[in-house]
Design an enzyme around this catalytic site. Structure first.
Site, PDB file in Angstrom:
ATOM      1  N   ARG A  82       7.401 -15.674   3.036  1.00  0.00           N
ATOM      2  CA  ARG A  82       8.355 -15.105   4.274  1.00  0.00           C
ATOM      3  C   ARG A  82       7.854 -15.827   5.342  1.00  0.00           C
ATOM      4  NH1 ARG A  82       6.879  -9.418   2.759  1.00  0.00           N
ATOM      5  NH2 ARG A  82       6.018  -9.584   4.738  1.00  0.00           N
ATOM      6  N   ARG A 113      -4.024  -9.473   2.523  1.00  0.00           N
ATOM      7  CA  ARG A 113      -3.405  -8.434   1.880  1.00  0.00           C
ATOM      8  C   ARG A 113      -3.964  -8.823   0.603  1.00  0.00           C
ATOM      9  NH1 ARG A 113       2.165 -10.614   1.190  1.00  0.00           N
ATOM     10  NH2 ARG A 113       2.465 -10.467   3.648  1.00  0.00           N
ATOM     11  N   ARG A 116      -2.692   1.514 -11.012  1.00  0.00           N
ATOM     12  CA  ARG A 116      -3.087   0.832  -9.659  1.00  0.00           C
ATOM     13  C   ARG A 116      -4.474   1.295  -9.210  1.00  0.00           C
ATOM     14  NH1 ARG A 116       1.582  -2.121  -8.650  1.00  0.00           N
ATOM     15  NH2 ARG A 116       1.996  -2.394  -6.423  1.00  0.00           N
TER      16      ARG A 116
HETATM   17  P1  AMP Z   1       5.081  -3.755  -6.887  1.00  0.00           P
HETATM   18  O1  AMP Z   1       6.575  -4.531  -7.406  1.00  0.00           O
HETATM   19  O2  AMP Z   1       4.470  -3.615  -8.319  1.00  0.00           O
HETATM   20  O3  AMP Z   1       4.291  -4.686  -6.252  1.00  0.00           O
HETATM   21  O4  AMP Z   1       5.360  -2.516  -6.466  1.00  0.00           O
HETATM   22  C1  AMP Z   1       6.128  -2.217  -5.302  1.00  0.00           C
HETATM   23  C2  AMP Z   1       5.876  -1.092  -4.774  1.00  0.00           C
HETATM   24  O5  AMP Z   1       6.209   0.072  -5.679  1.00  0.00           O
HETATM   25  C3  AMP Z   1       4.401  -0.655  -4.225  1.00  0.00           C
HETATM   26  O6  AMP Z   1       4.071  -1.215  -2.807  1.00  0.00           O
HETATM   27  C4  AMP Z   1       4.080   0.898  -4.294  1.00  0.00           C
HETATM   28  O7  AMP Z   1       4.577   1.430  -3.098  1.00  0.00           O
HETATM   29  C5  AMP Z   1       5.185   1.224  -5.380  1.00  0.00           C
HETATM   30  N1  AMP Z   1       4.450   1.167  -6.822  1.00  0.00           N
HETATM   31  C6  AMP Z   1       4.425   0.329  -7.793  1.00  0.00           C
HETATM   32  N2  AMP Z   1       3.460   0.794  -8.719  1.00  0.00           N
HETATM   33  C7  AMP Z   1       2.965   1.648  -8.288  1.00  0.00           C
HETATM   34  C8  AMP Z   1       1.906   2.602  -8.712  1.00  0.00           C
HETATM   35  N3  AMP Z   1       1.239   2.240 -10.069  1.00  0.00           N
HETATM   36  N4  AMP Z   1       1.230   3.524  -8.074  1.00  0.00           N
HETATM   37  C9  AMP Z   1       1.953   3.855  -6.801  1.00  0.00           C
HETATM   38  N5  AMP Z   1       2.833   3.153  -6.220  1.00  0.00           N
HETATM   39  C10 AMP Z   1       3.380   2.002  -7.065  1.00  0.00           C
END
Ligand code: AMP
Length: 189
Positions: free
Chosen positions: A131, A142, A90
């Site tokens: 939502r 966003r 990310r």
């Molecule tokens: P996602 O389903 O990929 O949108 O991830 C949901 C949440 O998980 C994100 O908002 C972050 O809080 C955490 N997360 C997922 N992937 C990462 C990543 N590569 N680095 C840091 N936090 C992550």
């Protein structure tokens, strides 16, 4: 012969749908950091507790935690045939950490699939999915925030010559036909 790929793209671009189709067609482990964190939270593990406050606030979980779980997952035997990384890296530090963890085993990413679509398309799709409290403005913001984070990662992989842009605004089977062509080429490379 392995197939090590990473999926990149903003919310609403159809990345999740394409990931599911790739898993089905190529039988590769799907490594989604978001899913791993959600599972850890549901099971109330130590990792879940660590991740919870960050996730609840909509922030990224710290790199040392995230890189750690990815390294552990990539050490598992089933990834030897390849993997689909989703939601990781990310940021650039994570991207560099990933390179290092793969290089240790003589591995590297074969390709990054970057799904793109105009903001209008993404806003429409997210509104449809939506939502109740999401307004087009909130969604747009966003997307802007996420886009700013995604661009440097796309550039990083473009410079390595492994970035493949895919127009995600089209119908999902049309998109998947492109994905298949690309992955078959990578597989046979
Ligand atoms: P996602 O389903 O990929 O949108 O991830 C949901 C949440 O998980 C994100 O908002 C972050 O809080 C955490 N997360 C997922 N992937 C990462 C990543 N590569 N680095 C840091 N936090 C992550």
């Amino acid at each position: 012969m392995s197939l090590n790929i990473m999926l990149l793209g903003l919310p609403g671009v159809g990345k999740g749908t394409q990931a599911a189709k790739i898993v089905e067609e190529y039988n590769l482990p799907h490594i989604s950091t978001g899913d791993m964190f959600r599972a850890a939270m549901a099971n109330e593990t130590e990792l879940g507790l660590k991740a919870k406050s960050f996730m609840d606030a909509g922030n990224l979980v710290p790199d040392e935690v995230t890189n750690g779980i990815v390294a552990e997952r990539l050490a598992e035997e089933d990834t030897k045939v390849g993997f689909i990384l989703d939601g990781f890296p990310r940021n650039l530090d994570q991207a560099k950490a990933l390179d290092e963890m793969l290089a240790k085993d003589g591995r590297s990413l074969d390709g990054v699939l970057y799904f793109t679509a105009d903001t209008d398309v993404l806003v429409d799709r997210m509104m449809a999915r939506g939502r109740a409290d999401d307004t087009p403005e909130v969604i747009k913001n966003r997307l802007d925030v996420n886009g700013k984070l995604t661009e440097p990662i796309a550039k990083f992989y473009a410079q390595k010559g492994i970035l493949n842009k895919i127009d995600g605004a089209r119908e999902l089977d049309v998109v998947f036909a492109d994905v298949k062509t690309l992955l078959d080429n990578l597989k046979n490379a």
